[in-house]
Design a protein around this motif. Sequence first.
Motif, mmCIF file in Angstrom:
data_model
loop_
_atom_site.group_PDB
_atom_site.id
_atom_site.type_symbol
_atom_site.label_atom_id
_atom_site.label_comp_id
_atom_site.label_asym_id
_atom_site.label_seq_id
_atom_site.Cartn_x
_atom_site.Cartn_y
_atom_site.Cartn_z
ATOM 1 N N ARG A 250 0.842 -1.179 0.000
ATOM 2 C CA ARG A 250 0.000 0.000 0.000
ATOM 3 C C ARG A 250 0.882 1.235 0.000
ATOM 4 N NH1 ARG A 250 -5.516 -0.278 1.600
ATOM 5 N NH2 ARG A 250 -5.474 1.922 1.004
ATOM 6 N N GLN B 295 -1.815 1.075 12.551
ATOM 7 C CA GLN B 295 -3.202 1.331 12.185
ATOM 8 C C GLN B 295 -3.394 1.090 10.688
ATOM 9 O OE1 GLN B 295 -3.882 5.378 13.447
ATOM 10 N NE2 GLN B 295 -4.073 4.820 15.601
ATOM 11 N N PRO B 296 -3.497 -0.164 10.267
ATOM 12 C CA PRO B 296 -3.724 -0.426 8.841
ATOM 13 C C PRO B 296 -4.993 0.253 8.363
ATOM 14 C CG PRO B 296 -3.213 -2.451 10.034
ATOM 15 C CD PRO B 296 -3.450 -1.392 11.052
ATOM 16 N N PRO B 297 -5.029 0.675 7.139
ATOM 17 C CA PRO B 297 -6.246 1.313 6.617
ATOM 18 C C PRO B 297 -7.430 0.365 6.691
ATOM 19 C CG PRO B 297 -4.718 0.787 4.844
ATOM 20 C CD PRO B 297 -3.986 0.572 6.116
ATOM 21 N N TRP C 257 -0.033 4.380 9.159
ATOM 22 C CA TRP C 257 -0.527 3.024 8.978
ATOM 23 C C TRP C 257 0.442 2.015 9.582
ATOM 24 C CZ3 TRP C 257 -2.062 3.204 3.064
ATOM 25 C CH2 TRP C 257 -3.187 4.011 2.924
ATOM 26 N N TRP C 258 1.713 2.291 9.467
ATOM 27 C CA TRP C 258 2.713 1.400 10.010
ATOM 28 C C TRP C 258 3.216 1.882 11.375
ATOM 29 C CZ3 TRP C 258 2.371 2.821 4.919
ATOM 30 C CH2 TRP C 258 2.152 1.795 4.012
#
Length: 125
Positions: A97, A108-110, A103-104
């Motif tokens: 992605r 907190q991944p999308p 996110w990393w």
Amino acid sequence: QVQVVESGGGSVQAGGSLRLSCAASGSIYRVNCMGWFRQAPGKEREGVAAIYTGGGATYYTDSVKGRFTIFQDHANNTVYLQMDSLNLEDTAMYYCRGGGCEWWLKAQPPMDNDWGQGTQVTVSS
């Protein structure tokens, strides 16, 4: 965000290596970070590695530090994940992605549905 196509997965014995490729549809400078997530059966998706597209700084989750290397090729809008010393716990579907670094960095991944087809990595003993 950028559209990506992942490739390079496969089956390998423990201790072996694979290199994953993530080809972006346009300049990866459009996003702050490019990186990889993985999801094993029955487990949550986790961030594996990311790279700041501007400066090149990298992030790795603890379990892959010293074994995986992420690097980028701006000329070809491609990000790679070199995976060495693979072990059974690395078996998963790997997804690339491009987007916010949190996110990393904040694990907190999308939560959207903009995931690609991924590439399967299977490590056997």
